[in-house]
Design an enzyme around this catalytic site. Structure first.
Site, PDB file in Angstrom:
ATOM      1  CD  GLU A  21      -2.729  -0.646   2.407  1.00  0.00           C
ATOM      2  OE1 GLU A  21      -3.862  -0.619   2.171  1.00  0.00           O
ATOM      3  OE2 GLU A  21      -2.296  -1.145   3.850  1.00  0.00           O
ATOM      4  CE1 TYR A  53     -18.043  24.750  -5.212  1.00  0.00           C
ATOM      5  CE2 TYR A  53     -19.162  25.299  -3.285  1.00  0.00           C
ATOM      6  CZ  TYR A  53     -19.486  25.463  -4.417  1.00  0.00           C
ATOM      7  OH  TYR A  53     -19.356  26.238  -6.333  1.00  0.00           O
ATOM      8  CD  GLU A  73     -10.000   4.300  11.517  1.00  0.00           C
ATOM      9  OE1 GLU A  73      -9.978   3.083  12.111  1.00  0.00           O
ATOM     10  OE2 GLU A  73      -8.427   3.914  10.370  1.00  0.00           O
ATOM     11  CE  LYS A  98      -6.210   1.285   2.622  1.00  0.00           C
ATOM     12  NZ  LYS A  98      -5.715   1.241   3.703  1.00  0.00           N
TER      13      LYS A  98
END
Length: 119
Positions: A21, A53, A73, A98
């Protein structure tokens, strides 16, 4: 409190606990809901009295593309802090997807959703 939502922000990051990863990276998708008072901006039709934005989107993508972390997290927390740096934003809900997580069984998505506020 009013809400401004950005959905489906995509960026490539190198987050995760496994070497593959970190080396190869993968796509992360972020949904945001920003809580703020839009009345001053609406009353004067003035962008400077609300959250831009487009700038938030660019900053969030930069966080995802930035320094790797082990956990989504932690990534969500970094994104929330970035959003709360904008003066008018009082609260933010961050959902990090993910979809290519290294899971050995069929699945559609993995998400972590957090809500943070100035209080």
């Amino acid at each position: 409190m009013d809400r401004v939502a950005l959905r489906g922000l995509k960026a490539r990051g190198h987050h995760g606990v496994f070497p593959k990863e970190r080396e190869e990276g993968q796509t992360f998708i972020v949904d945001l809901v920003l809580g703020l008072d839009t009345r001053p901006a609406a009353a004067d039709d003035d962008l400077t009295k609300t959250v831009h934005y487009g700038i938030v989107a660019e900053e969030v993508v930069a966080v995802v593309e930035g320094d790797p972390v082990d956990l989504i997290e932690t990534l969500a927390e970094r994104i929330a802090r970035t959003c709360l740096e904008h003066e008018g934003v009082q609260e933010v809900e961050v959902c990090v997807h993910k979809p290519d997580a290294p899971i050995t069984v069929p699945f559609d998505d993995v998400t972590v959703t957090i809500t943070r506020s100035r209080v």
